[in-house]
Design a protein around this motif. Structure first.
Motif, PDB file in Angstrom:
ATOM      1  N   ARG A   1      45.292  87.183 -15.171  1.00 33.61           N
ATOM      2  CA  ARG A   1      46.019  88.424 -14.899  1.00 33.61           C
ATOM      3  C   ARG A   1      45.125  89.527 -14.363  1.00 33.61           C
ATOM      4  NH1 ARG A   1      47.667  90.804 -20.255  1.00 33.61           N
ATOM      5  NH2 ARG A   1      45.445  91.336 -20.150  1.00 33.61           N
TER       6      ARG A   1
ATOM      7  N   ARG B   1      43.070  80.794 -25.229  1.00 32.10           N
ATOM      8  CA  ARG B   1      44.324  81.043 -24.510  1.00 32.10           C
ATOM      9  C   ARG B   1      44.393  82.476 -24.006  1.00 32.10           C
ATOM     10  NH1 ARG B   1      50.457  80.118 -26.923  1.00 32.10           N
ATOM     11  NH2 ARG B   1      51.583  80.832 -25.068  1.00 32.10           N
ATOM     12  N   ARG B   2      44.016  83.438 -24.868  1.00 31.52           N
ATOM     13  CA  ARG B   2      44.084  84.847 -24.452  1.00 31.52           C
ATOM     14  C   ARG B   2      43.022  85.157 -23.400  1.00 31.52           C
ATOM     15  NH1 ARG B   2      44.167  89.021 -29.173  1.00 31.52           N
ATOM     16  NH2 ARG B   2      44.535  90.378 -27.390  1.00 31.52           N
TER      17      ARG B   2
ATOM     18  N   TYR C   1      51.385  80.862 -11.731  1.00 31.48           N
ATOM     19  CA  TYR C   1      51.285  81.059 -13.180  1.00 31.48           C
ATOM     20  C   TYR C   1      51.762  82.445 -13.598  1.00 31.48           C
ATOM     21  CZ  TYR C   1      48.315  77.015 -12.427  1.00 31.48           C
ATOM     22  OH  TYR C   1      47.847  75.783 -12.034  1.00 31.48           O
TER      23      TYR C   1
ATOM     24  N   THR D   1      54.633  85.589 -14.060  1.00 31.81           N
ATOM     25  CA  THR D   1      55.956  85.657 -14.670  1.00 31.81           C
ATOM     26  C   THR D   1      56.768  86.733 -13.971  1.00 31.81           C
ATOM     27  OG1 THR D   1      55.143  87.224 -16.328  1.00 31.81           O
ATOM     28  CG2 THR D   1      55.126  84.881 -16.925  1.00 31.81           C
TER      29      THR D   1
ATOM     30  N   HIS E   1      44.377  83.901 -20.200  1.00 27.82           N
ATOM     31  CA  HIS E   1      45.439  84.801 -19.731  1.00 27.82           C
ATOM     32  C   HIS E   1      44.839  86.040 -19.074  1.00 27.82           C
ATOM     33  CE1 HIS E   1      49.341  86.744 -19.565  1.00 27.82           C
ATOM     34  NE2 HIS E   1      48.842  87.795 -20.210  1.00 27.82           N
TER      35      HIS E   1
END
Length: 235
Positions: free
Chosen positions: A89, A81-82, A116, A118, A85
């Motif tokens: 990013r 997951r990281r 995706y 924020t 991410h």
């Protein structure tokens, strides 16, 4: 060029197990450091391990042995997951075949990574995508479908998409392979200037020594071994 280190590979190897239980050694003791603002080219023929190295640099794969540090942290300890991410990013990808979404306009293609995001990046995704396309000279082609664009224009859309989230590292995999020589040169100059402006490091994987010559640091990958081109000249 900043001294802030983004990626560091130390003695990285990558092997795969073949059906006969023998090992295929793809990468053999790779050492490479990448800092903010770097422009690195890695040249090599097909089958030399370029794609494998790209996958490791892009946090898509992990070394068999050795270490990969991402922004000073051991990347092997990143959860899936990281790692995903970080890719979304901080890493931008530009591919030979453009990989644009069919049936989507240039604007919609560049907006895709921001779906995706924020905060303000998500809410301003249309504006940010339009600004990215303007920077690559396609401000008048926002509503054009990929099939309406030339190869060079499609690659410019791909570059805008890679840069729209302001990544720290841009990985370009044979970015001029589907373009003619003149268009390819123009695209590489654009990619270089765009990453210089944003402060991102640019790593270009290519078989073309002329494309590699545009980078400030140049390496050759052969038989899974990475060597600086200036070392080859010295020898």
């Amino acid at each position: 060029m900043s001294d802030a280190q983004l990626l560091k590979l130390e003695n990285v190897t990558r092997s795969v197990l073949l059906p006969d239980d023998s090992e295929l050694h793809i990468l053999n003791g790779i050492n490479l450091s990448v800092s903010e603002g770097d422009h690195i080219a890695i040249v090599g023929r097909s089958g030399t391990g370029k794609s494998t190295l790209l996958n490791i640099l892009g946090l898509l794969d992990r070394p068999t042995s050795g270490s990969l540090a991402w922004r000073g942290h051991d990347a092997s300890k990143l959860s899936a997951r990281r790692a995903a991410h970080a890719r979304g990013r901080d890493l931008g990808f530009v591919f030979q075949q453009f990989n644009l979404l069919p049936g989507r306009t240039a604007l919609e293609n560049v907006m895709a990574p921001l779906m995706y995001a924020t905060g303000q990046d998500f809410w301003r995704r249309r504006t940010l995508a339009a600004e990215a396309l303007e920077k690559v000279g396609l401000g008048a082609r926002l509503d054009s479908m990929p099939q309406m664009l030339s190869g060079g224009e499609q690659q410019r859309v791909a570059i805008a998409r890679a840069l729209v989230r302001r990544p720290r590292v841009v990985l370009a995999d044979e970015p001029t392979g589907a373009l003619d020589v003149d268009t390819g040169r123009a695209v590489m100059q654009l990619l270089d200037s765009a990453t210089v402006e944003s402060g991102a490091a640019l790593i270009t994987i290519t078989h073309d020594i002329n494309v590699a010559a545009l980078a400030r640091r140049q390496f050759r990958l052969e038989d899974g071994v990475l060597k600086a081109l200036d070392q080859e000249v010295a020898q």
